[in-house]
Design a protein around this motif. Structure first.
Motif, PDB file in Angstrom:
ATOM      1  N   ARG A  17      10.293  85.136 -59.015  1.00  0.00           N
ATOM      2  CA  ARG A  17       9.082  85.878 -59.392  1.00  0.00           C
ATOM      3  C   ARG A  17       9.251  87.312 -58.919  1.00  0.00           C
ATOM      4  O   ARG A  17       9.831  87.549 -57.850  1.00  0.00           O
ATOM      5  CB  ARG A  17       7.834  85.287 -58.730  1.00  0.00           C
ATOM      6  CG  ARG A  17       7.537  83.829 -59.046  1.00  0.00           C
ATOM      7  CD  ARG A  17       6.835  83.649 -60.403  1.00  0.00           C
ATOM      8  NE  ARG A  17       7.812  83.525 -61.478  1.00  0.00           N
ATOM      9  CZ  ARG A  17       7.467  83.344 -62.755  1.00  0.00           C
ATOM     10  NH1 ARG A  17       6.195  83.306 -63.111  1.00  0.00           N
ATOM     11  NH2 ARG A  17       8.400  83.238 -63.670  1.00  0.00           N
ATOM     12  N   TRP A  18       8.706  88.278 -59.685  1.00  0.00           N
ATOM     13  CA  TRP A  18       8.802  89.656 -59.247  1.00  0.00           C
ATOM     14  C   TRP A  18       7.601  90.460 -59.711  1.00  0.00           C
ATOM     15  O   TRP A  18       6.860  90.043 -60.601  1.00  0.00           O
ATOM     16  CB  TRP A  18      10.108  90.299 -59.687  1.00  0.00           C
ATOM     17  CG  TRP A  18      10.443  90.419 -61.147  1.00  0.00           C
ATOM     18  CD1 TRP A  18      11.309  89.643 -61.853  1.00  0.00           C
ATOM     19  CD2 TRP A  18       9.990  91.424 -62.090  1.00  0.00           C
ATOM     20  NE1 TRP A  18      11.415  90.086 -63.150  1.00  0.00           N
ATOM     21  CE2 TRP A  18      10.606  91.184 -63.323  1.00  0.00           C
ATOM     22  CE3 TRP A  18       9.112  92.508 -61.981  1.00  0.00           C
ATOM     23  CZ2 TRP A  18      10.390  91.964 -64.453  1.00  0.00           C
ATOM     24  CZ3 TRP A  18       8.880  93.298 -63.108  1.00  0.00           C
ATOM     25  CH2 TRP A  18       9.524  93.017 -64.327  1.00  0.00           C
ATOM     26  N   LEU A  19       7.438  91.622 -59.085  1.00  0.00           N
ATOM     27  CA  LEU A  19       6.447  92.595 -59.534  1.00  0.00           C
ATOM     28  C   LEU A  19       6.996  93.989 -59.304  1.00  0.00           C
ATOM     29  O   LEU A  19       7.871  94.206 -58.458  1.00  0.00           O
ATOM     30  CB  LEU A  19       5.090  92.406 -58.833  1.00  0.00           C
ATOM     31  CG  LEU A  19       4.924  92.710 -57.344  1.00  0.00           C
ATOM     32  CD1 LEU A  19       4.831  94.209 -57.045  1.00  0.00           C
ATOM     33  CD2 LEU A  19       3.666  92.039 -56.815  1.00  0.00           C
ATOM     34  N   ALA A  20       6.479  94.924 -60.094  1.00  0.00           N
ATOM     35  CA  ALA A  20       6.852  96.331 -59.954  1.00  0.00           C
ATOM     36  C   ALA A  20       5.613  97.185 -60.170  1.00  0.00           C
ATOM     37  O   ALA A  20       4.829  96.924 -61.088  1.00  0.00           O
ATOM     38  CB  ALA A  20       7.940  96.698 -60.954  1.00  0.00           C
ATOM     39  N   TYR A  21       5.458  98.205 -59.338  1.00  0.00           N
ATOM     40  CA  TYR A  21       4.275  99.067 -59.385  1.00  0.00           C
ATOM     41  C   TYR A  21       4.683 100.505 -59.651  1.00  0.00           C
ATOM     42  O   TYR A  21       5.698 100.996 -59.136  1.00  0.00           O
ATOM     43  CB  TYR A  21       3.516  99.010 -58.063  1.00  0.00           C
ATOM     44  CG  TYR A  21       2.419 100.053 -57.951  1.00  0.00           C
ATOM     45  CD1 TYR A  21       1.170  99.844 -58.531  1.00  0.00           C
ATOM     46  CD2 TYR A  21       2.643 101.274 -57.297  1.00  0.00           C
ATOM     47  CE1 TYR A  21       0.165 100.814 -58.447  1.00  0.00           C
ATOM     48  CE2 TYR A  21       1.644 102.237 -57.207  1.00  0.00           C
ATOM     49  CZ  TYR A  21       0.408 102.004 -57.796  1.00  0.00           C
ATOM     50  OH  TYR A  21      -0.575 102.963 -57.729  1.00  0.00           O
ATOM     51  N   SER A  22       3.847 101.220 -60.428  1.00  0.00           N
ATOM     52  CA  SER A  22       4.009 102.642 -60.663  1.00  0.00           C
ATOM     53  C   SER A  22       2.627 103.285 -60.705  1.00  0.00           C
ATOM     54  O   SER A  22       1.703 102.741 -61.309  1.00  0.00           O
ATOM     55  CB  SER A  22       4.738 102.886 -61.991  1.00  0.00           C
ATOM     56  OG  SER A  22       4.765 104.254 -62.326  1.00  0.00           O
ATOM     57  N   GLY A  23       2.478 104.437 -60.051  1.00  0.00           N
ATOM     58  CA  GLY A  23       1.179 105.111 -60.068  1.00  0.00           C
ATOM     59  C   GLY A  23       0.971 105.963 -58.843  1.00  0.00           C
ATOM     60  O   GLY A  23       1.925 106.399 -58.185  1.00  0.00           O
ATOM     61  N   THR A  96       3.116 103.831 -47.776  1.00  0.00           N
ATOM     62  CA  THR A  96       2.551 104.011 -49.108  1.00  0.00           C
ATOM     63  C   THR A  96       3.674 104.483 -50.022  1.00  0.00           C
ATOM     64  O   THR A  96       4.605 105.159 -49.575  1.00  0.00           O
ATOM     65  CB  THR A  96       1.400 105.030 -49.134  1.00  0.00           C
ATOM     66  OG1 THR A  96       1.886 106.293 -48.701  1.00  0.00           O
ATOM     67  CG2 THR A  96       0.250 104.563 -48.265  1.00  0.00           C
ATOM     68  N   SER A  97       3.579 104.101 -51.288  1.00  0.00           N
ATOM     69  CA  SER A  97       4.647 104.429 -52.218  1.00  0.00           C
ATOM     70  C   SER A  97       4.083 104.562 -53.625  1.00  0.00           C
ATOM     71  O   SER A  97       3.207 103.796 -54.024  1.00  0.00           O
ATOM     72  CB  SER A  97       5.722 103.335 -52.203  1.00  0.00           C
ATOM     73  OG  SER A  97       6.664 103.504 -53.245  1.00  0.00           O
ATOM     74  N   PRO A  98       4.616 105.517 -54.411  1.00  0.00           N
ATOM     75  CA  PRO A  98       4.179 105.651 -55.799  1.00  0.00           C
ATOM     76  C   PRO A  98       4.910 104.717 -56.751  1.00  0.00           C
ATOM     77  O   PRO A  98       4.531 104.608 -57.918  1.00  0.00           O
ATOM     78  CB  PRO A  98       4.505 107.112 -56.117  1.00  0.00           C
ATOM     79  CG  PRO A  98       5.715 107.387 -55.285  1.00  0.00           C
ATOM     80  CD  PRO A  98       5.513 106.607 -54.010  1.00  0.00           C
ATOM     81  N   MET A  99       5.960 104.085 -56.270  1.00  0.00           N
ATOM     82  CA  MET A  99       6.700 103.126 -57.090  1.00  0.00           C
ATOM     83  C   MET A  99       7.440 102.168 -56.176  1.00  0.00           C
ATOM     84  O   MET A  99       8.188 102.588 -55.287  1.00  0.00           O
ATOM     85  CB  MET A  99       7.693 103.836 -58.018  1.00  0.00           C
ATOM     86  CG  MET A  99       8.442 102.901 -58.960  1.00  0.00           C
ATOM     87  SD  MET A  99       9.475 103.799 -60.173  1.00  0.00           S
ATOM     88  CE  MET A  99       8.191 104.507 -61.228  1.00  0.00           C
ATOM     89  N   ASP A 209      13.839 104.364 -61.702  1.00  0.00           N
ATOM     90  CA  ASP A 209      14.572 105.512 -61.161  1.00  0.00           C
ATOM     91  C   ASP A 209      13.704 106.371 -60.251  1.00  0.00           C
ATOM     92  O   ASP A 209      14.100 107.462 -59.847  1.00  0.00           O
ATOM     93  CB  ASP A 209      15.148 106.358 -62.286  1.00  0.00           C
ATOM     94  CG  ASP A 209      14.082 107.057 -63.129  1.00  0.00           C
ATOM     95  OD1 ASP A 209      12.879 106.813 -62.919  1.00  0.00           O
ATOM     96  OD2 ASP A 209      14.467 107.855 -64.019  1.00  0.00           O
ATOM     97  N   GLY A 210      12.502 105.903 -59.921  1.00  0.00           N
ATOM     98  CA  GLY A 210      11.591 106.654 -59.073  1.00  0.00           C
ATOM     99  C   GLY A 210      10.527 107.401 -59.851  1.00  0.00           C
ATOM    100  O   GLY A 210       9.495 107.766 -59.283  1.00  0.00           O
ATOM    101  N   LYS A 211      10.757 107.630 -61.132  1.00  0.00           N
ATOM    102  CA  LYS A 211       9.786 108.312 -61.986  1.00  0.00           C
ATOM    103  C   LYS A 211       9.295 107.408 -63.111  1.00  0.00           C
ATOM    104  O   LYS A 211       8.122 107.451 -63.486  1.00  0.00           O
ATOM    105  CB  LYS A 211      10.397 109.588 -62.570  1.00  0.00           C
ATOM    106  CG  LYS A 211      10.735 110.643 -61.525  1.00  0.00           C
ATOM    107  CD  LYS A 211      11.314 111.889 -62.184  1.00  0.00           C
ATOM    108  CE  LYS A 211      11.630 112.950 -61.143  1.00  0.00           C
ATOM    109  NZ  LYS A 211      12.236 114.170 -61.779  1.00  0.00           N
ATOM    110  N   LEU A 279       6.783 102.355 -68.474  1.00  0.00           N
ATOM    111  CA  LEU A 279       5.642 102.834 -67.699  1.00  0.00           C
ATOM    112  C   LEU A 279       6.030 104.117 -66.996  1.00  0.00           C
ATOM    113  O   LEU A 279       7.023 104.162 -66.269  1.00  0.00           O
ATOM    114  CB  LEU A 279       5.205 101.790 -66.673  1.00  0.00           C
ATOM    115  CG  LEU A 279       4.573 100.491 -67.200  1.00  0.00           C
ATOM    116  CD1 LEU A 279       5.626  99.533 -67.749  1.00  0.00           C
ATOM    117  CD2 LEU A 279       3.814  99.782 -66.075  1.00  0.00           C
ATOM    118  N   ASP A 280       5.241 105.172 -67.233  1.00  0.00           N
ATOM    119  CA  ASP A 280       5.484 106.438 -66.568  1.00  0.00           C
ATOM    120  C   ASP A 280       4.153 107.152 -66.367  1.00  0.00           C
ATOM    121  O   ASP A 280       3.083 106.535 -66.491  1.00  0.00           O
ATOM    122  CB  ASP A 280       6.476 107.296 -67.352  1.00  0.00           C
ATOM    123  CG  ASP A 280       6.030 107.542 -68.791  1.00  0.00           C
ATOM    124  OD1 ASP A 280       4.811 107.483 -69.060  1.00  0.00           O
ATOM    125  OD2 ASP A 280       6.895 107.808 -69.643  1.00  0.00           O
TER     126      ASP A 280
END
Length: 300
Positions: A17-23, A96-99, A209-211, A279-280
């Protein structure tokens, strides 16, 4: 248990199972620990997974809030079950992290060791995979020999997923992630055909890639494991004006998951088969992925 066509060998098929966040920068614990069906909760009980329990280690990768041009993401791997690791709780509650990307593993043959935990990292790129390359024991030599010699020494584990990542890098992931992963998967399918494996590719894949975050859903059989992403936060606030928890998230917050993090109707959108969700900062959109018979390109 399944027996790959023509291999004469029985292999376990186990999922993760996985998840990924951007924002906007967020405490990762908000998603990894604190939601109704958080990733840690899924590691103990995964209703939509092929395996109910995913306790064979985990990984967490995150990008800094104010990265320098040459910054690489942080990585934390452990062979402990995610629900048992206090360091994971401390990390995800204090940074805290944006991605960020997180993965809980159910091992399918390769040993339980830190070098086999996702996400995998190369420079500023992160990659993780829920699925398998069926017949990998037959294809491994051919696949690894196709990896660019300059990249080959960076392979430190024994999983099919890490090999796939370095194949994608070989095919140009850093220039065009969608095309490169497509070429890598087609190469795996061509190699599988040579070894009598009829459906070698199964999975969902995350690349970052961080963005930008790319989330793929594809398998040779066109019956991939589940993948969802969240609806836009402004839409959710309009739909559910009384849900205070939504105030935690910024206007651009988005999450991609193997299965929904809550039971709220409309909160999560299915990523269709043979599709990549991109997602960007502008939001998200879907593109077809390997929906036709694209030719395999041989690595240079």
């Amino acid at each position: 248990m399944v027996e790959p066509s023509g291999t004469g060998r029985v292999e376990e098929v186990v999922m993760c199972r996985w998840l990924a966040y951007s924002g906007e920068p967020l405490r990762p614990a908000e998603l990894i620990l604190d939601t109704q069906h958080s990733l840690v909760a899924q590691s103990l009980n995964s209703p939509l997974g092929a395996e109910t329990v995913n306790g064979d280690g985990f990984g967490f990768g995150w990008y800094p809030t104010d990265p320098s041009p040459d910054a690489v993401p942080g990585i934390f791997h452990s062979i402990e079950p995610a629900w048992h690791n206090e360091n994971l709780r401390d990390l995800t509650n204090t940074i805290t992290s944006p991605m960020f990307l997180a993965h809980v593993r159910a091992a399918a043959g390769p040993p339980i060791q830190q070098t086999n935990c996702h996400p995998f990292r190369h420079e500023n790129w992160l990659f993780m995979h829920n699925g398998f390359l069926e017949g990998f024991h037959l294809m491994q030599r051919d696949l690894r020999y196709a990896v660019d010699p300059s990249l080959y020494p960076s392979i430190v584990g024994t999983t099919d997923s890490e090999t796939l990542f370095y194949l994608a890098l070989t095919f140009g992931l850093q220039d065009d992630p969608i095309a490169a992963l497509g070429r890598a998967l087609r190469f795996v399918e061509e190699t599988g055909e040579k070894h009598g494996v009829s459906a070698p590719v199964q999975g969902t894949y995350a690349v970052a890639d961080g963005k930008t975050l790319w989330a793929f859903r594809y398998s040779t059989s066109h019956h991939s494991r589940t993948l969802f992403h969240s609806a836009a936060i402004p839409e959710l606030r309009e739909m559910f004006p009384d849900v205070e928890r939504l105030e935690v998230f910024g206007e651009h917050a988005k999450v991609v998951v193997s299965e929904p993090l809550n039971d709220t109707p409309g909160a999560f959108i299915t990523v269709p088969e043979s599709t990549v969700a991109v997602l960007d900062e502008s939001g998200y959109h879907h593109e077809p992925f390997l929906a036709d018979a694209e030719a395999v390109l041989t690595p240079a």
